[in-house]
Scaffold this active site. Structure first.
Site, short mmCIF file in Angstrom:
data_model
loop_
_atom_site.label_atom_id
_atom_site.label_comp_id
_atom_site.label_asym_id
_atom_site.label_seq_id
_atom_site.Cartn_x
_atom_site.Cartn_y
_atom_site.Cartn_z
N SER A 176 26.07 -10.08 -90.15
CA SER A 176 26.75 -10.03 -91.44
C SER A 176 27.92 -11.03 -91.45
CB SER A 176 27.21 -8.60 -91.73
OG SER A 176 27.61 -8.45 -93.06
N ASP A 232 18.03 -5.77 -98.17
CA ASP A 232 19.48 -5.83 -97.96
C ASP A 232 20.17 -5.98 -99.32
OD1 ASP A 232 22.12 -6.40 -97.28
OD2 ASP A 232 21.56 -7.73 -95.62
N HIS A 262 20.36 -3.77 -94.63
CA HIS A 262 21.50 -4.53 -94.11
C HIS A 262 21.86 -4.14 -92.68
CE1 HIS A 262 24.97 -7.12 -94.32
NE2 HIS A 262 25.74 -6.13 -93.91
#
Length: 251
Positions: free
Chosen positions: A103, A200, A230
């Site tokens: 991320s 996601d 995610h």
């Protein structure tokens, strides 16, 4: 999670950074976590377990204001967290490294590679989120939220009753502008593996597609997982991450 001792990198006038280092074969793996995540998460721990099994060097750490590191989360910026990653790369990790970024860590790994190209032999981005501050300003910042930012310097997000809200500061959003990468070519020339779940909703998979196009490196592979979210922490997700990291470490 493995029961591993935590060490600290102390820096005068800056956050003391919590980290764990495992000695082993080079190139090592270095895990860079996400926004508001810490080094005790599933992916970081699974990578440690793998490195223990195969005898590979490994480092994981917490940014300032995250996990066990000192400092306040709301005082952090993209530049400061990128500097934290470089401090760990310079002061803790040894020799060549494959950076694994999750991320926001995907943004951090790119900035670290740009700053230390001689140390980074490969990048593995998992749901990479470069430029997420610009995305937040463009797509998530309502007029009401902008007014709050102007009045008190921060806004609580997400504004619902299902998640514990956390502060998004004007300082974070404004400072992030100086680290944006997706507007032009990114001068990263090492091999890159990008992995992204198509379910996601936090960082859209199109972000990794765009990143794959702007990277200077010709050795870039993007893997899209149709049912992946995610967090990307299922057994099959972890297997993909480890396989990609080992591919680059073995080159």
């Amino acid at each position: 999670m493995t029961d591993s001792p935590t060490s600290f990198l102390h820096r005068p006038g800056k956050s003391s950074l919590a980290y764990f280092r495992l000695e082993g074969e080079s190139p090592g793996l270095m895990f860079l976590g996400g926004f508001r995540s810490d080094m005790s998460g599933t992916k970081a721990s699974a990578l440690e377990a793998h490195c223990r099994k195969v005898g590979r060097a490994y480092v994981r750490f917490d940014y300032g204001g995250h996990g066990e590191s000192s400092g306040k989360f709301e005082d952090g910026t993209i530049g400061e967290w990128a500097a934290d990653a470089l401090a760990i790369l310079d002061g803790v990790a040894q020799g060549p490294q494959v950076l694994v970024g999750s991320s926001m860590g995907g943004w951090m790994m790119l900035l670290a590679s740009l700053a230390r190209p001689e140390r980074v032999v490969g990048l593995v981005g998992v749901a990479s989120g470069p430029d997420f501050t610009a995305d937040f300003k463009k797509n998530r910042l309502t007029e009401e939220m902008q007014k709050e930012l102007d009045e008190r310097g921060y806004v609580l997000h997400p504004p619902n009753i299902w998640e514990e809200p956390y502060p998004i500061t004007r300082k974070l959003l404004d400072e992030g502008e100086s680290h944006l990468l997706l507007q032009g070519e990114v001068d990263v020339t090492c091999p890159v593996r990008l992995i992204h779940g198509m379910r996601d909703e936090t960082v859209l998979w199109e972000t990794s597609l765009k990143l794959s196009r702007v990277l200077k490196s010709d050795d870039v592979c993007l893997t899209l997982v149709k049912d992946g979210g995610h967090r990307f922490s299922r057994d099959q997700d972890i297997e993909l991450i480890i396989r990609a990291a080992e591919e680059l470490a073995g080159e």
